[in-house]
Design a protein around this motif. Sequence first.
Motif, PDB file in Angstrom:
ATOM      1  N   TRP A 117      32.130 -10.905   0.795  1.00 39.95           N
ATOM      2  CA  TRP A 117      31.451 -12.189   0.990  1.00 39.95           C
ATOM      3  C   TRP A 117      32.286 -13.125   0.702  1.00 39.95           C
ATOM      4  N   TYR A 163      26.318 -14.011   4.537  1.00 40.73           N
ATOM      5  CA  TYR A 163      25.273 -14.448   3.584  1.00 40.73           C
ATOM      6  C   TYR A 163      23.904 -14.063   4.110  1.00 40.73           C
ATOM      7  N   ASP A 164      23.762 -14.051   5.440  1.00 36.59           N
ATOM      8  CA  ASP A 164      22.354 -13.642   6.008  1.00 36.59           C
ATOM      9  C   ASP A 164      22.477 -12.093   5.532  1.00 36.59           C
ATOM     10  N   ARG A 165      23.440 -11.192   5.506  1.00 31.80           N
ATOM     11  CA  ARG A 165      23.495  -9.793   5.284  1.00 31.80           C
ATOM     12  C   ARG A 165      23.189  -9.766   3.773  1.00 31.80           C
ATOM     13  N   ILE A 194      27.850 -17.511   7.570  1.00 32.21           N
ATOM     14  CA  ILE A 194      26.477 -17.492   7.391  1.00 32.21           C
ATOM     15  C   ILE A 194      25.960 -16.163   7.877  1.00 32.21           C
ATOM     16  N   ALA A 195      26.462 -15.356   8.959  1.00 34.64           N
ATOM     17  CA  ALA A 195      26.095 -14.295   9.024  1.00 34.64           C
ATOM     18  C   ALA A 195      26.453 -13.158   7.987  1.00 34.64           C
ATOM     19  N   ASP A 240      18.304 -24.237   1.969  1.00 37.11           N
ATOM     20  CA  ASP A 240      18.944 -23.188   1.113  1.00 37.11           C
ATOM     21  C   ASP A 240      19.122 -23.696  -0.237  1.00 37.11           C
ATOM     22  N   GLU A 270      18.585 -26.878   7.346  1.00 36.23           N
ATOM     23  CA  GLU A 270      18.852 -25.384   6.883  1.00 36.23           C
ATOM     24  C   GLU A 270      19.708 -25.533   5.572  1.00 36.23           C
ATOM     25  N   LEU A 310      21.815 -11.797   1.557  1.00 37.28           N
ATOM     26  CA  LEU A 310      20.408 -12.135   1.191  1.00 37.28           C
ATOM     27  C   LEU A 310      19.300 -11.014   1.699  1.00 37.28           C
ATOM     28  N   ALA A 311      19.609 -10.213   2.574  1.00 34.68           N
ATOM     29  CA  ALA A 311      18.826  -9.428   3.193  1.00 34.68           C
ATOM     30  C   ALA A 311      18.675  -8.231   1.946  1.00 34.68           C
ATOM     31  N   ARG A 327      26.014 -20.457   1.628  1.00 37.58           N
ATOM     32  CA  ARG A 327      25.249 -20.559   3.047  1.00 37.58           C
ATOM     33  C   ARG A 327      24.898 -22.055   3.237  1.00 37.58           C
TER      34      ARG A 327
END
Length: 92
Positions: A16, A38-40, A35-36, A71, A67, A42-43, A55
């Motif tokens: 990260w 951080y999306d992973r 962002i991609a 956040d 957005e 946060l998932a 993010r």
Amino acid sequence: MTSAVRTRFPGITDGWVRLDGPAGTLPVDTCVDAIADYDRALALKPEYVDALYNRAIAFRALNRHDEAIADYGRALAIRPDYVEALHNRGIA
């Protein structure tokens, strides 16, 4: 971690990237890749405050202010004393 981020930040080994530059000065592809990532993150861990905060910085750098504000707000809901998130939400 995406190859573009890995190439730009070869010392990062945890997967990260932290965006430390001032908002608006980061390359677009770096922000999109981050962002991609951080999306992973946060998932896997939805309450990961640092991923939310970072993010938001990337969103702000891309002028995606709604957005970013969302956040920062989520980060503050988890950690109300997060002064940097409060400050950045105010200027987003």
